[in-house]
Design a protein around this motif. Structure first.
Motif, PDB file in Angstrom:
ATOM      1  N   ALA A  97       0.839  -1.193   0.000  1.00  0.00           N
ATOM      2  CA  ALA A  97       0.000   0.000   0.000  1.00  0.00           C
ATOM      3  C   ALA A  97       0.876   1.246   0.000  1.00  0.00           C
ATOM      4  CB  ALA A  97      -0.924   0.011   1.212  1.00  0.00           C
ATOM      5  N   VAL A  98       0.292   2.338  -0.434  1.00  0.00           N
ATOM      6  CA  VAL A  98       0.962   3.632  -0.465  1.00  0.00           C
ATOM      7  C   VAL A  98       0.350   4.528   0.600  1.00  0.00           C
ATOM      8  CG1 VAL A  98       1.539   5.652  -1.866  1.00  0.00           C
ATOM      9  CG2 VAL A  98       1.378   3.397  -2.938  1.00  0.00           C
ATOM     10  N   ARG A  99       1.185   5.255   1.313  1.00  0.00           N
ATOM     11  CA  ARG A  99       0.678   6.150   2.347  1.00  0.00           C
ATOM     12  C   ARG A  99      -0.202   7.215   1.697  1.00  0.00           C
ATOM     13  NH1 ARG A  99       3.455  10.428   6.220  1.00  0.00           N
ATOM     14  NH2 ARG A  99       1.924  10.394   7.917  1.00  0.00           N
ATOM     15  N   ILE A 100      -1.239   7.623   2.395  1.00  0.00           N
ATOM     16  CA  ILE A 100      -2.222   8.540   1.831  1.00  0.00           C
ATOM     17  C   ILE A 100      -1.735   9.978   1.763  1.00  0.00           C
ATOM     18  CG2 ILE A 100      -4.188   7.118   2.483  1.00  0.00           C
ATOM     19  CD1 ILE A 100      -4.553   8.875   4.937  1.00  0.00           C
ATOM     20  N   ARG A 101      -0.635  10.281   2.450  1.00  0.00           N
ATOM     21  CA  ARG A 101      -0.098  11.644   2.400  1.00  0.00           C
ATOM     22  C   ARG A 101       1.407  11.558   2.193  1.00  0.00           C
ATOM     23  NH1 ARG A 101      -2.102  10.754   7.481  1.00  0.00           N
ATOM     24  NH2 ARG A 101      -3.939  11.990   6.982  1.00  0.00           N
ATOM     25  N   PRO A 102       2.002  12.571   1.561  1.00  0.00           N
ATOM     26  CA  PRO A 102       3.443  12.533   1.314  1.00  0.00           C
ATOM     27  C   PRO A 102       4.239  12.724   2.599  1.00  0.00           C
ATOM     28  CG  PRO A 102       2.535  14.636   0.614  1.00  0.00           C
ATOM     29  CD  PRO A 102       1.368  13.772   1.001  1.00  0.00           C
ATOM     30  N   GLY A 103       5.507  12.355   2.515  1.00  0.00           N
ATOM     31  CA  GLY A 103       6.396  12.559   3.639  1.00  0.00           C
ATOM     32  C   GLY A 103       6.518  11.331   4.513  1.00  0.00           C
ATOM     33  N   TRP A 104       7.346  11.458   5.538  1.00  0.00           N
ATOM     34  CA  TRP A 104       7.642  10.347   6.451  1.00  0.00           C
ATOM     35  C   TRP A 104       7.348  10.795   7.869  1.00  0.00           C
ATOM     36  CZ3 TRP A 104       8.607   5.332   6.177  1.00  0.00           C
ATOM     37  CH2 TRP A 104       9.212   4.687   7.265  1.00  0.00           C
ATOM     38  N   ASP A 105       6.594   9.988   8.569  1.00  0.00           N
ATOM     39  CA  ASP A 105       6.310  10.221   9.987  1.00  0.00           C
ATOM     40  C   ASP A 105       6.528   8.893  10.677  1.00  0.00           C
ATOM     41  OD1 ASP A 105       4.939  10.301  12.526  1.00  0.00           O
ATOM     42  OD2 ASP A 105       3.957  12.145  11.831  1.00  0.00           O
ATOM     43  N   TYR A 106       7.614   8.770  11.397  1.00  0.00           N
ATOM     44  CA  TYR A 106       8.008   7.491  11.969  1.00  0.00           C
ATOM     45  C   TYR A 106       6.909   6.877  12.827  1.00  0.00           C
ATOM     46  CZ  TYR A 106      10.706   4.028  14.575  1.00  0.00           C
ATOM     47  OH  TYR A 106      11.145   2.863  15.136  1.00  0.00           O
ATOM     48  N   PHE A 107       6.165   7.696  13.547  1.00  0.00           N
ATOM     49  CA  PHE A 107       5.159   7.166  14.458  1.00  0.00           C
ATOM     50  C   PHE A 107       3.855   6.858  13.734  1.00  0.00           C
ATOM     51  CE2 PHE A 107       7.698   7.520  18.127  1.00  0.00           C
ATOM     52  CZ  PHE A 107       8.484   8.637  17.955  1.00  0.00           C
ATOM     53  N   ARG A 108       3.433   7.731  12.860  1.00  0.00           N
ATOM     54  CA  ARG A 108       2.147   7.528  12.196  1.00  0.00           C
ATOM     55  C   ARG A 108       2.222   6.464  11.118  1.00  0.00           C
ATOM     56  NH1 ARG A 108      -0.956  13.155  11.182  1.00  0.00           N
ATOM     57  NH2 ARG A 108      -2.576  11.615  10.725  1.00  0.00           N
ATOM     58  N   VAL A 109       3.382   6.239  10.556  1.00  0.00           N
ATOM     59  CA  VAL A 109       3.492   5.322   9.426  1.00  0.00           C
ATOM     60  C   VAL A 109       3.199   3.886   9.827  1.00  0.00           C
ATOM     61  CG1 VAL A 109       5.937   4.670   9.555  1.00  0.00           C
ATOM     62  CG2 VAL A 109       4.836   4.996   7.317  1.00  0.00           C
ATOM     63  N   SER A 110       3.198   3.595  11.124  1.00  0.00           N
ATOM     64  CA  SER A 110       2.930   2.231  11.571  1.00  0.00           C
ATOM     65  C   SER A 110       1.435   1.936  11.711  1.00  0.00           C
ATOM     66  CB  SER A 110       3.623   1.968  12.915  1.00  0.00           C
ATOM     67  OG  SER A 110       3.067   2.801  13.916  1.00  0.00           O
ATOM     68  N   ARG A 111       0.601   2.867  11.350  1.00  0.00           N
ATOM     69  CA  ARG A 111      -0.848   2.663  11.429  1.00  0.00           C
ATOM     70  C   ARG A 111      -1.381   2.248  10.065  1.00  0.00           C
ATOM     71  NH1 ARG A 111      -2.038   8.596  14.083  1.00  0.00           N
ATOM     72  NH2 ARG A 111      -0.670   8.387  15.900  1.00  0.00           N
TER      73      ARG A 111
END
Length: 128
Positions: A97-111
């Motif tokens: 899957a592709v994240r719905i928003r650009p950029g990297w967020d170490y904490f949010r990306v695990s959801r």
């Protein structure tokens, strides 16, 4: 419109390895994190791993650290998941899957909810 196609699933014995691949098309992915999420029968979706294509930042769920490796090939717009030392608890349908928003967020990306544009999934079954 993003298209994601997973491949590489199958049946493997405990202790074995499997490599999943995700071919992406339809958009430039360098600014969007890509991830693998799995769904086992009767369980909630579980984040497995994610990678930021632009700088190869990664994150893994604790249960796969040291066993799984996520990688990307920006030129081919593919993301792979190398899975080693598999055990029956890894049995699931694995989705790219592709994240719905650009950029990297170490904490949010695990959801799992951070990801959209899911592929069709590939089944991995680990026998004991």
């Amino acid at each position: 419109q993003v298209q994601l196609v997973e491949s590489g699933g199958g049946l493997v014995q405990a202790g074995g390895s499997r490599r999943l691949s995700c071919a992406a098309s339809g958009r430039t992915f360098s600014t969007y994190a890509m991830g693998w999420i799995r769904k086992a029968p009767g369980k909630e979706r579980e984040f497995v791993a994610a990678i930021m294509p632009s700088d190869s930042s990664t994150r893994y769920v604790d249960s796969v650290k040291g066993r799984f490796t996520i990688s990307r090939d920006n030129a081919k717009t593919t993301v792979a998941l190398q899975m080693n030392r598999l055990n029956p608890a890894d049995t699931a349908v694995y989705y790219c899957a592709v994240r719905i928003r650009p950029g990297w967020d170490y904490f949010r990306v695990s959801r799992p909810s951070e990801f959209g544009s899911w592929g069709q999934g590939t089944q991995v079954t680990v026998s004991s």
